[in-house]
Design a protein around this motif. Structure first.
Motif, short mmCIF file in Angstrom:
data_model
loop_
_atom_site.label_atom_id
_atom_site.label_comp_id
_atom_site.label_asym_id
_atom_site.label_seq_id
_atom_site.Cartn_x
_atom_site.Cartn_y
_atom_site.Cartn_z
N TRP A 77 7.95 1.74 5.87
CA TRP A 77 8.04 1.03 6.16
C TRP A 77 8.29 0.28 6.51
O TRP A 77 9.21 -0.10 7.71
N ARG A 78 6.97 -0.49 6.34
CA ARG A 78 7.31 -2.64 6.42
C ARG A 78 8.66 -2.72 5.43
O ARG A 78 9.69 -3.21 6.04
N GLN A 82 10.26 -1.19 9.73
CA GLN A 82 9.93 -0.29 10.91
C GLN A 82 7.81 -1.14 11.07
O GLN A 82 7.37 -1.14 10.12
N ASP A 83 8.14 -0.72 11.90
CA ASP A 83 6.29 -0.97 12.42
C ASP A 83 5.16 0.57 11.91
O ASP A 83 6.65 1.99 12.46
N SER A 84 4.11 0.63 11.69
CA SER A 84 4.02 2.26 11.58
C SER A 84 2.46 2.65 12.01
O SER A 84 1.67 1.15 11.86
#
Length: 119
Positions: A77-78, A82-84
């Motif tokens: 995700w990084r 994106q944050d996850s």
């Protein structure tokens, strides 16, 4: 397309936020050693453009026991910006009949995941 071959254990990962395969996601397979719980890492793989990787266990390599698939979702995700919520996903399962083929898909989004026993 990634060569998935005829392994006795396979997986694939789909990004449900985009509806696309999750390419480049690192994963590893470990087996619980008795007396335990102690985990012995068996293999590491990365998903290809189709969200699949080569067989995690080749035909005849599976043994009865408890196994764990660990998917490194935070880095995936990084890398997409994106944050996850989940830094990784671990799926623990039992192989009772080593002659039977197992397929364990993983569906992921930044804030949820689902897995099931596929065919």
């Amino acid at each position: 397309m990634t060569d998935t071959g005829n392994g006795s254990l396979t997986t694939h990962v789909l990004n449900t936020a985009t509806g696309l395969p999750a390419a480049g996601l690192a994963l590893g397979l470990a087996r619980m050693q008795e007396p335990g719980p102690r985990w012995t890492e068996l293999v590491q793989r990365w998903t290809g453009e189709d969200g699949r990787c080569g067989p995690l266990l080749a035909p005849g390599q599976a043994k009865p026991g408890t196994y764990k698939l660990r998917f490194e979702t935070a880095k995936y995700w990084r890398d997409l910006g994106q944050d996850s919520f989940y830094p990784f996903v671990e799926v623990v399962f039992t192989i009772a009949d080593p002659a039977q083929k197992l397929h364990l898909p993983l569906l992921i989004s930044p804030f949820s995941y689902t897995t099931y026993r596929g065919s």
